[in-house]
Write an enzyme that holds these catalytic residues in place. Sequence first.
Site, PDB file in Angstrom:
ATOM      1  N   ARG A   1       0.817  -1.211   0.000  1.00 21.19           N
ATOM      2  CA  ARG A   1       0.000   0.000   0.000  1.00 21.19           C
ATOM      3  C   ARG A   1       0.851   1.261   0.000  1.00 21.19           C
ATOM      4  O   ARG A   1       0.417   2.320  -0.457  1.00 21.19           O
ATOM      5  CB  ARG A   1      -0.936  -0.024   1.226  1.00 21.19           C
TER       6      ARG A   1
ATOM      7  N   TYR B   1     -13.336  21.766 -13.076  1.00 19.10           N
ATOM      8  CA  TYR B   1     -13.973  20.492 -13.400  1.00 19.10           C
ATOM      9  C   TYR B   1     -15.199  20.296 -12.512  1.00 19.10           C
ATOM     10  O   TYR B   1     -15.129  20.457 -11.291  1.00 19.10           O
ATOM     11  CB  TYR B   1     -12.924  19.402 -13.162  1.00 19.10           C
TER      12      TYR B   1
ATOM     13  N   ASP C   1      -5.214  22.249 -10.953  1.00 20.82           N
ATOM     14  CA  ASP C   1      -5.484  21.078 -11.785  1.00 20.82           C
ATOM     15  C   ASP C   1      -4.769  21.300 -13.116  1.00 20.82           C
ATOM     16  O   ASP C   1      -5.126  22.181 -13.886  1.00 20.82           O
ATOM     17  CB  ASP C   1      -6.991  20.915 -11.994  1.00 20.82           C
TER      18      ASP C   1
ATOM     19  N   LYS D   1      -5.967  10.816 -18.518  1.00 20.50           N
ATOM     20  CA  LYS D   1      -6.114  11.479 -19.809  1.00 20.50           C
ATOM     21  C   LYS D   1      -4.827  11.331 -20.628  1.00 20.50           C
ATOM     22  O   LYS D   1      -4.499  10.261 -21.101  1.00 20.50           O
ATOM     23  CB  LYS D   1      -6.492  12.945 -19.593  1.00 20.50           C
TER      24      LYS D   1
END
Length: 390
Positions: free
Chosen positions: A56, A109, A180, A205
């Site tokens: 993790r 966004y 962002d 993306k």
Amino acid sequence: MTINTDLLHIARTENKPGPVNPPIVRTSTVTFDSLTQMREVKKRRADGERLFSYGRRGTPTTHALEDAISLLEGGEQTQLLPSGVAAINLVLLTVLKPGDHLIIADSVYQPVRQCVNGLLQPWGIDVDYFDGSVEHLATLLRPETRLIYTEVPGSLVYEMQDLSAITEFAQQHDIPVAVDNTWASGLLMQPLALGASISLMAGTKYVVGHSDVMLGTVTASGDMAHRLREMAITLGQCISADDAYLALRGLRTLPCRMAQHAQTAQRLGDWLAQQPGVARIHQPSRQDHPGHEIWQRDCTGTNGLITIEFNADITDAQRDAWVEALTLFSIGSSWGGYESLVLPVTPASARSCSAQKWQNKGPCVRLSIGLEDASDLQADLAQAWTCFSK
């Protein structure tokens, strides 16, 4: 070396003979030779050292991707998360606590607003939206303001904010700025170099580029990077070694893919601007785009995103028929992959400060230009135009 060259060489295996790509290390458990060794690793980890100690907390494969993204973004440390929205939430939950005040750019966004409405405000955090200007930002500042969050360019219609001016203002008031950076994907702009404290991306993306991995990244330096890492561990946020490997594969070709996306998008944007029924093409690289000068100053290029704003006499039904008449453009809400996508968008529903200015305008469509031949895409767009004459 230039970033184009660095991306080909960073995080590759150094042992020779050996594979050119880092191995995929899939594991949850890491074993030790002795308790002494295990305790030493834990001590070094507590002191901030990144070590392979538990799945993790990262593996050699995810560490390799972290290093590559940090290089791309110009930061000291990167956290990897299972989606772009997870990256957004990591930033908000790390920096903010109940009683704090957050200022967000109006053009972010849309899921950011969902985070605000569903998480932050019920948790006791006040939120204001600003129109992207420092002048408006200054009127909203409070003693309890703890974060300024923006997206450059803005979502859907790509409003350019003067990030240098925003970060200079924020630094004067000792407030971190989170950006962002998905549109630029680290390659076209580096927010940290422009004064931001945090840069985050939906690596889903352009970084991945093949539409086969969900990925979020958050990059920062110094104490902020440490805080983000500790919160990511606390929240149990991690990604698989397989996804990290695929994202590394995407990074190797990011510069050449982005150049092709941009070249085709520029050609199609110029053509679309001349078509009947088109009021405006939203694309920061166009000279008539608001904020084009800021784009020229802060960005090294453009990508494959174009938003068409049709004339007000075009109906939503005509717009939708045009979308469904396309054959090479698939209908989908993502972008940045090798394939071309189309999606009807409604800027008014994604804005508060500037929602009114969209009320009497025509419908909009966002195109994500893929890697198909430009002439084929143009022919597909042209044949769909018959919908407006019916």
